[in-house]
Design a protein around this motif. Structure first.
Motif, mmCIF file in Angstrom:
data_model
loop_
_atom_site.group_PDB
_atom_site.id
_atom_site.type_symbol
_atom_site.label_atom_id
_atom_site.label_comp_id
_atom_site.label_asym_id
_atom_site.label_seq_id
_atom_site.Cartn_x
_atom_site.Cartn_y
_atom_site.Cartn_z
ATOM 1 N N SER A 192 0.827 -1.130 -0.029
ATOM 2 C CA SER A 192 -0.022 -0.031 -0.043
ATOM 3 C C SER A 192 0.920 1.332 -0.028
ATOM 4 C CB SER A 192 -0.660 0.008 1.224
ATOM 5 O OG SER A 192 -1.829 -0.995 1.199
ATOM 6 N N VAL A 209 -3.838 3.812 -0.347
ATOM 7 C CA VAL A 209 -4.069 2.989 -1.896
ATOM 8 C C VAL A 209 -3.412 1.714 -1.919
ATOM 9 C CG1 VAL A 209 -3.720 3.102 -4.276
ATOM 10 C CG2 VAL A 209 -4.318 5.171 -2.991
ATOM 11 N N GLU A 210 -4.124 0.708 -1.908
ATOM 12 C CA GLU A 210 -3.775 -0.800 -1.777
ATOM 13 C C GLU A 210 -3.267 -1.057 -3.274
ATOM 14 O OE1 GLU A 210 -4.291 -4.957 0.446
ATOM 15 O OE2 GLU A 210 -6.050 -4.034 -0.372
ATOM 16 N N VAL A 211 -1.943 -1.384 -3.612
ATOM 17 C CA VAL A 211 -1.661 -1.436 -5.173
ATOM 18 C C VAL A 211 -1.458 -3.093 -5.299
ATOM 19 C CG1 VAL A 211 0.207 -0.906 -6.665
ATOM 20 C CG2 VAL A 211 -0.532 0.736 -5.152
ATOM 21 N N ASP A 216 -5.384 -4.602 -11.316
ATOM 22 C CA ASP A 216 -6.210 -3.865 -10.055
ATOM 23 C C ASP A 216 -5.270 -4.732 -8.804
ATOM 24 O OD1 ASP A 216 -7.401 -2.108 -8.607
ATOM 25 O OD2 ASP A 216 -9.334 -3.566 -8.629
#
Length: 253
Positions: free
Chosen positions: A13, A17-19, A224
């Motif tokens: 993250s 925002v978790e990438v 995603d």
């Protein structure tokens, strides 16, 4: 035999925002492992986690059986010091989209720099290897040229030689042809093909589907922050099972 790269539930993250949302995958020794997917899917972030340019937020990531950036004591993980991380990173070569050559150094000096500065090699030994590597990437005649005197494709081939100069056991390529003019792409891919034939373990983030199909041993489609589909490149590219993979490939093939 250890996997060369093993990811178990890897999360990353940036703030809220978790990438990366739980990546599980294994790269076998001598394998060419291709990562494809749209921009923002987490491919480059995952690649940067492999050599601890980015710290993972959760999960486990190991290279050749050793944890990346951490050591385990009992059931706890302790982060390694920067100097310890740098030592481990010597075994992992990385080639970026942008060539990041030292502009004030000639091609051969760029290739010699890390073995001399990091490994303490003599200049004579480093120069002999650098000459061999520049010959290998087809640039023996450009050894004295500075980056500004080289095309983008030539600079990228010098960057590959520079990464190989540390004699890594793993090579990471982050879209190595995406910044190049189309007619220069082939020379760089040819060098990568040669490395694959020599048995170098490679993880390649790429938009070059032809390269993935011809040279890759395994392919993962990410979107995603998750692995949507994986398999042999020919199977995934010609007969994708997942609707998201089909939609992506319909745009790029």
């Amino acid at each position: 035999m250890n996997a060369m790269v093993k990811a178990e539930g890897v999360h990353k993250s940036f703030g809220p925002v978790e990438v990366l949302k739980g990546i599980d995958l294994e790269v076998a020794p001598r394998e060419v492992f291709c990562l494809i997917g749209p921009s923002g899917s987490g491919k480059s972030t995952f690649l940067r986690c492999i050599n601890h340019l980015e710290k993972i937020s959760a999960g486990r990531l190991s290279v050749d059986g050793e944890l990346v950036g951490y050591r385990q004591k009992g059931d706890k993980l302790y982060e390694l010091k920067d100097s310890e991380v740098a030592l481990k990173r010597r075994d992992i070569g990385m080639v970026f989209q942008r060539f990041n050559l030292f502009p004030h150094m000639s091609a051969i000096e760029n290739v010699m720099e890390a073995p001399v500065q990091v490994k303490g090699e003599s200049k004579a030994v480093a120069r002999a290897r650098a000459e061999r590597l520049l010959d290998r990437v087809g640039l023996a005649d450009k050894a004295g040229n500075y980056p500004s005197q080289l095309s983008g494709g030539q600079q990228q081939r010098v960057a590959i030689a520079r990464a190989l100069a540390m004699e890594p056991k793993l090579m990471l390529f982050d879209e190595p042809t995406s910044a190049l003019d189309p007619e220069l792409v082939g020379d760089v891919l040819d060098v990568m093909r040669g490395l694959a034939e020599d048995g170098m373990t490679m993880v390649v983030v790429t938009h070059e589907m032809g390269f993935a199909r011809e040279v890759g041993d395994a392919l993962v489609f990410m979107d995603d922050g998750v692995v949507v589909e994986s398999g042999h490149p020919r199977d995934v590219l010609t007969n994708p099972r997942h609707d998201r993979t089909k939609a992506f490939l319909s745009k790029v093939l």
